[in-house]
Design a protein around this motif. Structure first.
Motif, PDB file in Angstrom:
ATOM      1  N   GLU A  61      16.948 -48.434 -38.773  1.00  0.00           N
ATOM      2  CA  GLU A  61      16.284 -49.743 -38.741  1.00  0.00           C
ATOM      3  C   GLU A  61      15.174 -49.759 -37.700  1.00  0.00           C
ATOM      4  O   GLU A  61      14.067 -50.261 -37.953  1.00  0.00           O
ATOM      5  N   HIS A  62      15.451 -49.203 -36.512  1.00  0.00           N
ATOM      6  CA  HIS A  62      14.458 -49.177 -35.432  1.00  0.00           C
ATOM      7  C   HIS A  62      13.214 -48.389 -35.857  1.00  0.00           C
ATOM      8  O   HIS A  62      12.081 -48.843 -35.680  1.00  0.00           O
ATOM      9  N   LEU A  63      13.420 -47.202 -36.433  1.00  0.00           N
ATOM     10  CA  LEU A  63      12.288 -46.363 -36.828  1.00  0.00           C
ATOM     11  C   LEU A  63      11.491 -47.000 -37.958  1.00  0.00           C
ATOM     12  O   LEU A  63      10.257 -46.944 -37.974  1.00  0.00           O
ATOM     13  N   ASP A  64      12.187 -47.602 -38.925  1.00  0.00           N
ATOM     14  CA  ASP A  64      11.481 -48.241 -40.031  1.00  0.00           C
ATOM     15  C   ASP A  64      10.638 -49.421 -39.557  1.00  0.00           C
ATOM     16  O   ASP A  64       9.575 -49.708 -40.120  1.00  0.00           O
ATOM     17  N   LEU A  65      11.104 -50.092 -38.506  1.00  0.00           N
ATOM     18  CA  LEU A  65      10.385 -51.255 -37.996  1.00  0.00           C
ATOM     19  C   LEU A  65       9.245 -50.890 -37.057  1.00  0.00           C
ATOM     20  O   LEU A  65       8.168 -51.505 -37.101  1.00  0.00           O
ATOM     21  N   PHE A  66       9.456 -49.892 -36.210  1.00  0.00           N
ATOM     22  CA  PHE A  66       8.536 -49.647 -35.098  1.00  0.00           C
ATOM     23  C   PHE A  66       7.810 -48.303 -35.149  1.00  0.00           C
ATOM     24  O   PHE A  66       6.966 -48.048 -34.298  1.00  0.00           O
ATOM     25  N   ASP A  67       8.119 -47.462 -36.102  1.00  0.00           N
ATOM     26  CA  ASP A  67       7.498 -46.144 -36.180  1.00  0.00           C
ATOM     27  C   ASP A  67       6.808 -46.006 -37.535  1.00  0.00           C
ATOM     28  O   ASP A  67       7.440 -45.699 -38.538  1.00  0.00           O
ATOM     29  N   ASP A  68       5.495 -46.230 -37.545  1.00  0.00           N
ATOM     30  CA  ASP A  68       4.755 -46.219 -38.807  1.00  0.00           C
ATOM     31  C   ASP A  68       4.748 -44.839 -39.460  1.00  0.00           C
ATOM     32  O   ASP A  68       4.508 -44.729 -40.671  1.00  0.00           O
ATOM     33  N   ASP A  69       4.999 -43.802 -38.684  1.00  0.00           N
ATOM     34  CA  ASP A  69       4.952 -42.432 -39.214  1.00  0.00           C
ATOM     35  C   ASP A  69       6.315 -41.951 -39.692  1.00  0.00           C
ATOM     36  O   ASP A  69       6.439 -40.805 -40.131  1.00  0.00           O
ATOM     37  N   HIS A  70       7.332 -42.801 -39.623  1.00  0.00           N
ATOM     38  CA  HIS A  70       8.684 -42.305 -39.891  1.00  0.00           C
ATOM     39  C   HIS A  70       8.833 -41.748 -41.304  1.00  0.00           C
ATOM     40  O   HIS A  70       9.304 -40.630 -41.490  1.00  0.00           O
ATOM     41  N   ALA A  71       8.440 -42.491 -42.293  1.00  0.00           N
ATOM     42  CA  ALA A  71       8.634 -42.040 -43.680  1.00  0.00           C
ATOM     43  C   ALA A  71       7.885 -40.734 -43.948  1.00  0.00           C
ATOM     44  O   ALA A  71       8.435 -39.807 -44.557  1.00  0.00           O
ATOM     45  N   SER A  72       6.653 -40.659 -43.482  1.00  0.00           N
ATOM     46  CA  SER A  72       5.885 -39.434 -43.712  1.00  0.00           C
ATOM     47  C   SER A  72       6.453 -38.271 -42.904  1.00  0.00           C
ATOM     48  O   SER A  72       6.411 -37.116 -43.356  1.00  0.00           O
ATOM     49  N   ARG A  73       7.011 -38.555 -41.725  1.00  0.00           N
ATOM     50  CA  ARG A  73       7.631 -37.493 -40.916  1.00  0.00           C
ATOM     51  C   ARG A  73       8.858 -36.932 -41.617  1.00  0.00           C
ATOM     52  O   ARG A  73       9.073 -35.714 -41.628  1.00  0.00           O
TER      53      ARG A  73
END
Length: 205
Positions: A61-73
């Motif tokens: 949840e934290h990464l999906d909300l605050f890390d715009d690069d998460h999905a591509s990473r």
């Protein structure tokens, strides 16, 4: 989800631990201990510590909300993992950890567990491939009371990698699914996850 996953105190500690993992690079155990001290001080009530599944949920949840690069990473490191597994096929590689789960903070490496009886064969293979690496140790995935196993760390295709080296006998029982599903997967299993994620992404567009 665990039976206690609706406990507000556990959820608060899980969220604090997720921030420490994402922003500070802490491992799960250290993050949970530090988060418990932040939330409760030195006297944490028994049963208040979240389990790793709860921290996983909070971290996602934290990464999906605050890390715009998460999905591509996640996509990038899974694809790199698949390519590396092909190159290391002789050593029976299995992907585990953050990249396998699809919850990948910036510092989280591609973690491959290799099941081969001679670690030197792996090192020689990497050297012949021109890979510069460091050798460390990591706890055994099944029994932390046992001696630590060798871990090889390096960068490959601009992504961090850790190979933990096990004997072939260690593979027996390693594929049993836990409460949150399989903890590791071989190349076909990883490719299936990559395909499923791509289909889900396409459906959301």
């Amino acid at each position: 989800m665990t039976e206690t996953s609706s406990d507000p105190l556990r959820l608060e500690i899980a969220a604090a631990a997720a921030r420490l993992i994402a922003d500070g690079g802490l491992d799960y155990a250290s993050a949970k201990r530090k988060a418990a001290r932040q939330v409760l001080g030195d006297g944490a009530p028994k049963g208040s510590m979240p389990d790793n599944d709860e921290v996983d949920e909070a971290l996602r949840e934290h990464l999906d909300l605050f890390d715009d690069d998460h999905a591509s990473r996640v996509t990038r490191r899974r694809q790199a993992a698949a390519a590396l597994m092909r190159r290391l096929a002789a050593f029976h590689p299995y992907l585990t950890g953050a990249v396998w789960k699809g919850i990948v903070a910036e510092h989280a490496p591609i973690h491959l567990q290799l099941f081969h009886d001679n670690p030197k064969d792996v090192e020689i293979h990497l050297l012949n491939d021109g890979v510069r690496f460091d050798v460390e140790t990591t706890p055994h995935f099944r029994d932390r009371s046992r001696d630590e196993v060798e871990a090889i760390v390096f960068w490959w295709r601009d992504e961090p990698v850790m190979l933990s080296l096990y004997e072939q006998d260690d593979l027996r029982g390693a594929l049993k699914a836990g409460a949150a599903g399989a903890e590791r997967g071989d190349l076909p299993s990883l490719l299936a996850r990559i395909e499923a994620a791509a289909q889900a992404s396409g459906a959301r567009r």
